[in-house]
Design a protein around this motif. Sequence first.
Motif, PDB file in Angstrom:
ATOM      1  N   GLN A 183     -22.759  33.006 -16.108  1.00 34.98           N
ATOM      2  CA  GLN A 183     -23.582  34.196 -15.604  1.00 34.98           C
ATOM      3  C   GLN A 183     -24.210  35.026 -16.583  1.00 34.98           C
ATOM      4  OE1 GLN A 183     -20.482  35.255 -12.029  1.00 34.98           O
ATOM      5  NE2 GLN A 183     -20.065  36.426 -13.927  1.00 34.98           N
ATOM      6  N   GLY A 184     -24.782  34.321 -17.651  1.00 34.24           N
ATOM      7  CA  GLY A 184     -25.604  35.088 -18.578  1.00 34.24           C
ATOM      8  C   GLY A 184     -27.096  34.319 -18.730  1.00 34.24           C
ATOM      9  N   SER A 204     -24.162  28.522 -17.525  1.00 33.63           N
ATOM     10  CA  SER A 204     -23.747  27.626 -17.858  1.00 33.63           C
ATOM     11  C   SER A 204     -22.712  27.513 -18.954  1.00 33.63           C
ATOM     12  CB  SER A 204     -24.630  26.434 -18.456  1.00 33.63           C
ATOM     13  OG  SER A 204     -24.100  25.200 -18.977  1.00 33.63           O
ATOM     14  N   ILE A 205     -21.599  26.655 -19.177  1.00 33.33           N
ATOM     15  CA  ILE A 205     -20.646  27.038 -20.406  1.00 33.33           C
ATOM     16  C   ILE A 205     -20.477  25.290 -21.143  1.00 33.33           C
ATOM     17  CG2 ILE A 205     -19.098  28.633 -19.672  1.00 33.33           C
ATOM     18  CD1 ILE A 205     -17.063  26.726 -18.645  1.00 33.33           C
ATOM     19  N   GLN A 206     -21.718  24.676 -20.726  1.00 35.97           N
ATOM     20  CA  GLN A 206     -21.920  23.449 -21.253  1.00 35.97           C
ATOM     21  C   GLN A 206     -22.429  23.232 -22.619  1.00 35.97           C
ATOM     22  OE1 GLN A 206     -20.005  20.911 -20.385  1.00 35.97           O
ATOM     23  NE2 GLN A 206     -19.557  21.217 -18.157  1.00 35.97           N
ATOM     24  N   ASP A 221     -25.074  25.470 -11.134  1.00 42.41           N
ATOM     25  CA  ASP A 221     -25.464  24.804  -9.849  1.00 42.41           C
ATOM     26  C   ASP A 221     -25.684  23.392  -9.947  1.00 42.41           C
ATOM     27  OD1 ASP A 221     -28.078  25.012 -11.149  1.00 42.41           O
ATOM     28  OD2 ASP A 221     -28.766  26.351  -9.792  1.00 42.41           O
ATOM     29  N   GLY A 222     -25.946  22.610 -11.054  1.00 40.74           N
ATOM     30  CA  GLY A 222     -26.264  21.213 -11.114  1.00 40.74           C
ATOM     31  C   GLY A 222     -27.581  20.917 -11.742  1.00 40.74           C
ATOM     32  N   LYS A 223     -28.397  22.086 -11.725  1.00 40.22           N
ATOM     33  CA  LYS A 223     -29.923  21.660 -12.107  1.00 40.22           C
ATOM     34  C   LYS A 223     -29.691  21.292 -13.665  1.00 40.22           C
ATOM     35  CE  LYS A 223     -32.046  24.601  -8.963  1.00 40.22           C
ATOM     36  NZ  LYS A 223     -32.741  25.788  -8.874  1.00 40.22           N
ATOM     37  N   VAL A 242     -27.766  18.832  -7.686  1.00 38.10           N
ATOM     38  CA  VAL A 242     -27.221  19.986  -7.431  1.00 38.10           C
ATOM     39  C   VAL A 242     -26.034  20.007  -6.990  1.00 38.10           C
ATOM     40  CG1 VAL A 242     -27.665  21.969  -5.917  1.00 38.10           C
ATOM     41  CG2 VAL A 242     -29.586  20.921  -7.285  1.00 38.10           C
ATOM     42  N   ASN A 243     -24.790  20.809  -7.201  1.00 35.82           N
ATOM     43  CA  ASN A 243     -23.552  20.742  -6.766  1.00 35.82           C
ATOM     44  C   ASN A 243     -22.822  19.502  -7.401  1.00 35.82           C
ATOM     45  OD1 ASN A 243     -24.198  23.361  -5.655  1.00 35.82           O
ATOM     46  ND2 ASN A 243     -24.984  22.273  -3.702  1.00 35.82           N
ATOM     47  N   ARG A 244     -23.113  19.026  -8.353  1.00 43.87           N
ATOM     48  CA  ARG A 244     -22.234  17.565  -8.535  1.00 43.87           C
ATOM     49  C   ARG A 244     -21.488  17.959  -9.791  1.00 43.87           C
ATOM     50  NH1 ARG A 244     -23.251  13.498  -5.656  1.00 43.87           N
ATOM     51  NH2 ARG A 244     -22.021  12.043  -7.306  1.00 43.87           N
ATOM     52  N   GLU A 245     -21.305  19.232 -10.535  1.00 42.11           N
ATOM     53  CA  GLU A 245     -20.359  19.722 -11.241  1.00 42.11           C
ATOM     54  C   GLU A 245     -20.565  18.837 -12.492  1.00 42.11           C
ATOM     55  OE1 GLU A 245     -16.330  20.188 -10.127  1.00 42.11           O
ATOM     56  OE2 GLU A 245     -16.743  21.153  -8.119  1.00 42.11           O
TER      57      GLU A 245
END
Length: 310
Positions: A183-184, A204-206, A221-223, A242-245
């Motif tokens: 959220q940053g 993202s935290i990846q 969000d998967g982008k 999108v939305n595939r984690e």
Amino acid sequence: IIFTVDPKGEVAAYQGKQRLWEKRISKQGLSSGISAGHGLVVVGNKKGTLFAIDQNSGEIKWQTQLTGAILAPSLLQTDRVITVANDGTVFAHDVNTGTQVWTYNLPNEQLSLRHQAAPISLDSRTVLLAASNAYVYAIDSITGVPRMQRRVAISDGRSDIQRLIDLGEPTVAGQFLVTTSYQGQLTVMDLAAQQVIWSNPISSIQRPEVYADKVIVTQQDGKITAFEITTGEKVWENDQLVNRELSNPVLLGQDLVVGDLDGVLHLLDPQSGQLLGRSKTSGEVSSLRVIDNQLFVSTRKGALSVWQNR
């Protein structure tokens, strides 16, 4: 040699498919990733116990108790084992004896993700720590003396949950430090000047990947998005997953690889973001690493697979 950890409490060593040894280390299970070096394998559990295991035999050489759960791998550097407990305390232990050498207390946020970015090495004597308060800290790994403290993300949420802003594992690429935050923002900092060059509102935290002059990141969000590393200009964006984690992105040869919740590995062109192909593994992909031009894939079902570059 590949060392693996089982959440039920076992650690094993493999050479190819041949298992060299397997030992049950903890009756309370194991919760951190694994680190190896100096003839040791280091791993921790949710009760805060840190184990140092002999690489050749699997026997415990020493163990010690920390003040909180251990959720991230330790860093072995300059005869120190650097570990971050989930209460924000950073511990340094002597790699040979397990004696505590120093501690450093990161600010402990009242609300954060159950997640801790692993400490990483900046140079032979400096460890970088990404904290849940959106700050990055640089600490002397020998003495524990702080060398740098910089905020790299800002949250503008109204509620405590909306203001969660934990940092993911950062990436060092030459003079640049690249960080992601929940959220940053995606942020690129010049380490020499200790100044943020640019940031972009991305959640993202990846761990981000750096390829040539590009920073590539998978979003919540998967982008998948690529930015020019010095200017922050968007180079390309792929929204087909999108939305595939998605997992963290990695480079394998000339291909960009990401994994998803269905155990699918997606290959992309890092220059354009175009999808090139897919391969299937077993279970939701939790993390990817490339070592010696081999792709190591771990899944949440506990499967480990090794892939060769095509």
